[in-house]
Design a protein around this motif. Structure first.
Motif, PDB file in Angstrom:
ATOM      1  N   THR A  22       0.807  -1.222   0.000  1.00 58.30           N
ATOM      2  CA  THR A  22       0.000   0.000   0.000  1.00 58.30           C
ATOM      3  C   THR A  22       0.845   1.279   0.000  1.00 58.30           C
ATOM      4  O   THR A  22       0.611   2.158  -0.836  1.00 58.30           O
ATOM      5  N   PRO A  23       1.846   1.433   0.890  1.00 63.47           N
ATOM      6  CA  PRO A  23       2.647   2.669   0.842  1.00 63.47           C
ATOM      7  C   PRO A  23       3.374   2.845  -0.499  1.00 63.47           C
ATOM      8  O   PRO A  23       3.437   3.952  -1.039  1.00 63.47           O
ATOM      9  N   ALA A  24       3.904   1.772  -1.041  1.00 58.54           N
ATOM     10  CA  ALA A  24       4.610   1.848  -2.329  1.00 58.54           C
ATOM     11  C   ALA A  24       3.642   2.184  -3.453  1.00 58.54           C
ATOM     12  O   ALA A  24       3.975   2.931  -4.374  1.00 58.54           O
ATOM     13  N   ALA A  25       2.428   1.643  -3.391  1.00 57.92           N
ATOM     14  CA  ALA A  25       1.435   1.903  -4.436  1.00 57.92           C
ATOM     15  C   ALA A  25       1.031   3.379  -4.462  1.00 57.92           C
ATOM     16  O   ALA A  25       0.825   3.951  -5.529  1.00 57.92           O
ATOM     17  N   SER A  54       0.133  -6.128  -3.226  1.00 49.91           N
ATOM     18  CA  SER A  54      -1.051  -6.036  -2.371  1.00 49.91           C
ATOM     19  C   SER A  54      -2.255  -5.655  -3.230  1.00 49.91           C
ATOM     20  O   SER A  54      -2.128  -5.429  -4.438  1.00 49.91           O
ATOM     21  N   SER A  55      -3.407  -5.530  -2.587  1.00 52.01           N
ATOM     22  CA  SER A  55      -4.603  -5.119  -3.335  1.00 52.01           C
ATOM     23  C   SER A  55      -4.414  -3.721  -3.921  1.00 52.01           C
ATOM     24  O   SER A  55      -4.910  -3.427  -5.012  1.00 52.01           O
ATOM     25  N   SER A  56      -3.663  -2.867  -3.237  1.00 56.49           N
ATOM     26  CA  SER A  56      -3.379  -1.525  -3.771  1.00 56.49           C
ATOM     27  C   SER A  56      -2.528  -1.614  -5.032  1.00 56.49           C
ATOM     28  O   SER A  56      -2.728  -0.864  -5.986  1.00 56.49           O
ATOM     29  N   GLY A  57      -1.587  -2.534  -5.052  1.00 57.82           N
ATOM     30  CA  GLY A  57      -0.769  -2.760  -6.236  1.00 57.82           C
ATOM     31  C   GLY A  57      -1.593  -3.311  -7.384  1.00 57.82           C
ATOM     32  O   GLY A  57      -1.431  -2.897  -8.542  1.00 57.82           O
ATOM     33  N   LEU A  58      -2.491  -4.228  -7.061  1.00 59.43           N
ATOM     34  CA  LEU A  58      -3.376  -4.772  -8.090  1.00 59.43           C
ATOM     35  C   LEU A  58      -4.229  -3.667  -8.703  1.00 59.43           C
ATOM     36  O   LEU A  58      -4.469  -3.655  -9.911  1.00 59.43           O
ATOM     37  N   ARG A  59      -4.675  -2.729  -7.871  1.00 57.10           N
ATOM     38  CA  ARG A  59      -5.466  -1.608  -8.386  1.00 57.10           C
ATOM     39  C   ARG A  59      -4.667  -0.775  -9.382  1.00 57.10           C
ATOM     40  O   ARG A  59      -5.217  -0.294 -10.379  1.00 57.10           O
ATOM     41  N   LEU A  60      -3.368  -0.598  -9.128  1.00 55.14           N
ATOM     42  CA  LEU A  60      -2.527   0.140 -10.090  1.00 55.14           C
ATOM     43  C   LEU A  60      -2.492  -0.583 -11.432  1.00 55.14           C
ATOM     44  O   LEU A  60      -2.614   0.042 -12.489  1.00 55.14           O
TER      45      LEU A  60
END
Length: 100
Positions: A22-25, A54-60
């Motif tokens: 999440t922080p990296a995304a 993470s899910s945040s990365g998947l969103r990207l």
């Protein structure tokens, strides 16, 4: 830098590396701006150095795909490791992308 973007053969080769949590995304959201602006081209996401998503990365990844789809571009994901492949399979992302 999570996304290292280089122009190649009229498209973009993007090396994705490290942990896309999440922080990296949040930081990477700005890094992908050139991909979104040029989403009418072929975008290769090379994940050989991606350790975690993470899910945040998947969103990207999904954001890039949606923009490419809207602009007539194409997103190809290469070299995902077995752990990332499991995440893609569990979330249905494996069927959303051209994975090689």
């Amino acid at each position: 830098m999570i996304f290292d973007i280089k122009e190649q053969n009229g498209g973009y080769l993007t090396t994705v590396s490290g942990r896309l949590d999440t922080p990296a995304a949040v930081k990477a959201q700005q890094e992908i701006a050139p991909l979104l602006e040029n989403a009418n081209k072929e975008i290769i996401l090379d994940c050989k150095d991606l350790e975690y998503i993470s899910s945040s990365g998947l969103r990207l990844f999904l954001t890039i795909r949606k923009e490419a789809s809207a602009k007539g571009g194409k997103v190809i994901i290469e070299h995902i490791n077995d752990e990332i492949k499991k995440v893609f399979m569990m979330t249905g992302f494996f069927n959303l992308f051209d994975i090689r």
